[in-house]
Design a protein around this motif. Sequence first.
Motif, PDB file in Angstrom:
ATOM      1  N   SER A 114     -46.781 -10.966  14.821  1.00 49.43           N
ATOM      2  CA  SER A 114     -47.354  -9.648  15.043  1.00 49.43           C
ATOM      3  C   SER A 114     -47.554  -9.130  13.589  1.00 49.43           C
ATOM      4  N   ASN A 115     -48.294  -8.231  13.520  1.00 49.82           N
ATOM      5  CA  ASN A 115     -48.700  -7.563  12.399  1.00 49.82           C
ATOM      6  C   ASN A 115     -47.657  -6.558  12.087  1.00 49.82           C
TER       7      ASN A 115
ATOM      8  N   ILE B 208     -52.736  -7.624   7.497  1.00 53.50           N
ATOM      9  CA  ILE B 208     -52.336  -8.964   7.865  1.00 53.50           C
ATOM     10  C   ILE B 208     -52.207  -9.861   6.783  1.00 53.50           C
ATOM     11  N   GLU B 209     -53.061  -9.667   5.455  1.00 52.04           N
ATOM     12  CA  GLU B 209     -52.713 -10.351   4.392  1.00 52.04           C
ATOM     13  C   GLU B 209     -51.289 -10.301   3.934  1.00 52.04           C
ATOM     14  N   VAL B 210     -50.683  -9.024   4.143  1.00 55.56           N
ATOM     15  CA  VAL B 210     -49.166  -8.781   3.608  1.00 55.56           C
ATOM     16  C   VAL B 210     -48.448  -9.736   4.475  1.00 55.56           C
ATOM     17  N   ASP B 211     -48.489  -9.787   5.694  1.00 57.96           N
ATOM     18  CA  ASP B 211     -47.743 -10.781   6.575  1.00 57.96           C
ATOM     19  C   ASP B 211     -47.782 -12.124   6.200  1.00 57.96           C
ATOM     20  N   LYS B 212     -49.019 -12.559   5.906  1.00 61.00           N
ATOM     21  CA  LYS B 212     -49.175 -13.889   5.657  1.00 61.00           C
ATOM     22  C   LYS B 212     -48.290 -14.451   4.087  1.00 61.00           C
ATOM     23  N   GLN B 213     -48.389 -13.252   3.247  1.00 58.96           N
ATOM     24  CA  GLN B 213     -47.776 -13.377   1.938  1.00 58.96           C
ATOM     25  C   GLN B 213     -46.085 -13.381   2.155  1.00 58.96           C
ATOM     26  N   VAL B 214     -45.692 -12.809   3.302  1.00 60.01           N
ATOM     27  CA  VAL B 214     -44.294 -12.857   3.594  1.00 60.01           C
ATOM     28  C   VAL B 214     -43.942 -13.946   4.313  1.00 60.01           C
ATOM     29  N   LEU B 215     -44.565 -14.384   5.359  1.00 63.23           N
ATOM     30  CA  LEU B 215     -44.467 -15.442   6.297  1.00 63.23           C
ATOM     31  C   LEU B 215     -44.688 -16.881   5.649  1.00 63.23           C
ATOM     32  N   GLN B 216     -45.649 -17.004   5.114  1.00 63.79           N
ATOM     33  CA  GLN B 216     -46.076 -18.455   4.718  1.00 63.79           C
ATOM     34  C   GLN B 216     -45.092 -19.351   3.846  1.00 63.79           C
ATOM     35  N   PRO B 217     -44.485 -18.522   2.925  1.00 68.43           N
ATOM     36  CA  PRO B 217     -43.449 -19.313   2.058  1.00 68.43           C
ATOM     37  C   PRO B 217     -42.164 -19.756   3.004  1.00 68.43           C
ATOM     38  N   GLU B 218     -41.864 -18.968   3.814  1.00 63.19           N
ATOM     39  CA  GLU B 218     -40.599 -19.338   4.807  1.00 63.19           C
ATOM     40  C   GLU B 218     -41.370 -20.366   5.688  1.00 63.19           C
ATOM     41  N   LEU B 219     -42.571 -20.556   6.351  1.00 63.12           N
ATOM     42  CA  LEU B 219     -42.970 -21.651   7.315  1.00 63.12           C
ATOM     43  C   LEU B 219     -42.986 -22.773   6.285  1.00 63.12           C
ATOM     44  N   ASP B 220     -43.348 -22.891   4.972  1.00 64.58           N
ATOM     45  CA  ASP B 220     -43.380 -24.122   4.107  1.00 64.58           C
ATOM     46  C   ASP B 220     -41.834 -24.407   4.194  1.00 64.58           C
TER      47      ASP B 220
END
Length: 438
Positions: free
Chosen positions: A45-46, A51-63
């Motif tokens: 969820s946003n 949405i870009e802020v969320d991607k910046q937060v989440l992608q390092p954790e998914l990696d």
Amino acid sequence: MRSIRAAAVGAVTMSLALAATACGGGSSTGGGSNDSPKTLTYWASNQGASIEVDKQVLQPELDKFQKQTGIKVKLEVVPWSDLLNRILTATTSGQGPDVLNIGNTWSASLQATGALLPWDAKNFGKIGGKDRFVDSALGSTGAEGKDPAAVPLYSMAYALYYNKKIFADAGIAKPPATWDELVADGKKISAKGKSVLGAEGGNVSENIHHVFVFAKQHGADFFTSDGKPDFTNDNIVAAVKQYVDLMAKDKAIPTGDAEYAQNQSVSDFAKGKQAMLLWQSASSNLKSQGMSDSDYGIAPVPVQSGTPGTGTQVNSMVAGINLAVFKNTKNLDGATKFVKFMTSDDEQKILNTAYSSIPPVKTAQEDAAFNTPANAVLKNTLATSASALPQVASESQFETTVGTAVKNLFADAAAGRAITTDSVKAELEKAQQQMPAA
């Protein structure tokens, strides 16, 4: 995809009474398969300012998760305006993600579709046990007496954010503790040429959250003890009228806010255009828009009189985001590992810090990082004066019908039409007629 026994959806509709079935893999109580063990699809969820802020937060954790497990997570951040409809479509088609965020108020409604994995003792055991989570968060994970349909991820509460400079310029020494004080302060603020209080009058979920609190403060519930809608009782009508009257009579909410539905009121507050904002865990959003922590204060949401607490002193719904697994996932083991990862102490600290929310995991919540003055208000609210929205199967339709009724009333107020007890009752009666039969 294998099919399971169809489950009636009925009460999970938005604006139309939709009858459908949920499909997926496994049995009616079991999970999916492990046919695709190396990938997962995740709908987030946003939560951030964009949405870009969320991607910046989440992608390092998914990696990080991929490095630990070898499982790649395909991320899609879904706007709130689309999320529930997307989920409902997925429950009927079976074409959904493996793991997804849901608003915690939707838990019982989505549970009723039969499309989500039940979190029984065995499944909770795989992520460290149910007792890791605080009780207030677990109270918004599904219908009473049933295994939860989701696991708490982020906890939030409403607070009153106020601009210190605007208050000082208006000669106001402290934030209002009651609605009467807020209205009186609003007259001083208006005299200085500033807007008083922001609202999202076009956002049905925000409308529901606020009128739910007003109803509690009037000693009323939107549903009877046996789960039937009771939208037109006198105390509910008075509660909804008091909220809309903040625009219609008290002139505290600007008429332009009747059309707000995309967090514009948060931006107005961040830009210094208005004095106060009622919002869930807003600090990270305000910071991302350039507002310094020192520019505003945080106080409990006002009550009718006295101090916040239980019963008629409730001043927030139990806000939050839950993490659910679609029952038809083709990577059940991986989905479970992902939920365990996202609710681990380390990830809870990282993610809830990023979103200025409160960890629903007890040990993470006790971390010093969540003992700031701002978090103290939110944590105390969740612990002492917040109440869960009704965990009934028709909750999502309740949000839509009553939230839309309030939206219509705000539109009337903005247009200068009188908001009367009769007009409020008429809108709520229409909302109740749109609810599914018991």
